[in-house]
Design a protein around this motif. Structure first.
Motif, mmCIF file in Angstrom:
data_model
loop_
_atom_site.group_PDB
_atom_site.id
_atom_site.type_symbol
_atom_site.label_atom_id
_atom_site.label_comp_id
_atom_site.label_asym_id
_atom_site.label_seq_id
_atom_site.Cartn_x
_atom_site.Cartn_y
_atom_site.Cartn_z
ATOM 1 N N ASP A 1 30.492 24.003 22.154
ATOM 2 C CA ASP A 1 30.938 25.367 22.443
ATOM 3 C C ASP A 1 31.774 25.920 21.294
ATOM 4 O O ASP A 1 32.976 25.674 21.191
ATOM 5 N N THR B 1 36.158 26.490 30.589
ATOM 6 C CA THR B 1 35.077 25.510 30.704
ATOM 7 C C THR B 1 34.791 25.185 32.156
ATOM 8 O O THR B 1 33.624 25.114 32.571
ATOM 9 N N TRP C 1 33.095 28.314 33.835
ATOM 10 C CA TRP C 1 31.721 28.532 33.366
ATOM 11 C C TRP C 1 30.794 27.412 33.817
ATOM 12 O O TRP C 1 29.631 27.668 34.153
ATOM 13 N N THR C 2 31.272 26.184 33.825
ATOM 14 C CA THR C 2 30.429 25.064 34.254
ATOM 15 C C THR C 2 30.207 25.102 35.749
ATOM 16 O O THR C 2 29.097 24.865 36.235
ATOM 17 N N ASP D 1 27.812 27.866 36.571
ATOM 18 C CA ASP D 1 26.524 27.825 35.886
ATOM 19 C C ASP D 1 25.403 27.564 36.886
ATOM 20 O O ASP D 1 25.482 26.671 37.712
#
Length: 279
Positions: A153, A205, A208-209, A212
């Motif tokens: 990233d 993180t 977003w993870t 996702d």
């Protein structure tokens, strides 16, 4: 002037509150609808349910095909936590190298790193899928986790580079005079000072993870490996009658970890964002 100034300030606050309520309405509706029977979800637009029911949460938690949402939550937590650790460690290493170390073609590598930020994910999806398929990583968590441990990233690398550039180099020089190597400088000096940026990276993180859906849909096919997002999507049946109550109830529960993480570390998150661009 004072009276007019007070009225102007009051009007601004009222507009901000009204805009905030407008932005929160979808979330409030989601929470309200999760407690309504299926037949009232779309027919009754009131935010206060006329009939409360917890059956949506009970039915939704049962999951599907014998796999409960408890398993989905554990899967999401495993991927998110490992991704957070990977980004914190490897992105901070890369950022320290770009910000403090001198090596050949440093500017070129840094420029290439910035270019990767501009590439849409869908551009690299096909070659990545081919590579992971050759590694026999499809239907495992490896395609979702391993890149995070390889400083994948670039956004977080850039964020930490900007943060480190704001730290006086005199600290490094003093440590070098005292006999510290680059590893000691990083762990003893940079790491404690990087805490706000590291927490910002961890929060982004994790969110977003956890949220996702596309990547997880591409690489995961076994229902036992499904995450929360895939589990929620599986409750929706486009060819038949979906259990909207269960779907909305699990959507509400999926927001709990994100809100908990953000509210718990909000102070460090704002500090990391505010100080990243300072020199």
């Amino acid at each position: 002037m004072t009276v007019n100034g007070n009225y102007t300030k009051l009007l601004k606050h009222l507009l901000i509150i009204a805009f905030g309520l407008l932005m929160l309405y979808p979330v409030l509706w989601l929470i309200s609808a999760s407690f309504k029977p299926n037949q009232l979800i779309f027919s009754n637009t009131s935010l206060w349910p006329s009939t409360f029911t917890f059956d949506n949460y009970i039915n939704g938690w049962k999951g599907l095909q014998g796999t409960t949402f408890g398993r989905f939550f554990l899967n999401s937590a495993q991927i998110s936590v490992l991704s957070v650790l990977g980004n914190i460690i490897t992105c901070s290493f890369a950022a320290y190298a770009f910000a403090r170390l001198e090596f050949r073609f440093k500017k070129l590598w840094f420029s290439l790193m910035l270019v990767t930020i501009m590439l849409p994910y869908h551009v690299t999806l096909v070659p990545q899928y081919i590579i992971y398929n050759k590694f026999e990583w499809i239907n495992t968590y490896l395609p979702l986790i391993v890149p995070k441990w390889l400083a994948h990233d670039s956004f977080f690398i850039l964020l930490m580079v900007q943060f480190i550039r704001g730290i006086p180099k005199e600290l490094d020089e003093s440590a070098t005079i005292d006999g510290c190597g680059q590893g000691q400088i990083y762990f003893r000096i940079m790491m404690p000072l990087l805490v706000p940026a590291l927490i910002t990276t961890a929060i982004f993180t994790f969110i977003w993870t956890w949220d996702d859906f596309f990547s997880q849909m591409i690489y995961l096919n076994n229902i036992k490996l499904f995450t929360v997002q895939l589990g929620i999507r599986s409750l929706f049946d486009p060819s038949g009658e979906s259990d909207w109550g269960a779907l909305l109830a699990m959507s509400v529960l999926s927001l709990v970890p994100i809100m908990t993480i953000f509210l718990s570390f909000q102070k460090y998150f704002l500090e990391g964002i505010a100080t990243t661009g300072l020199k």
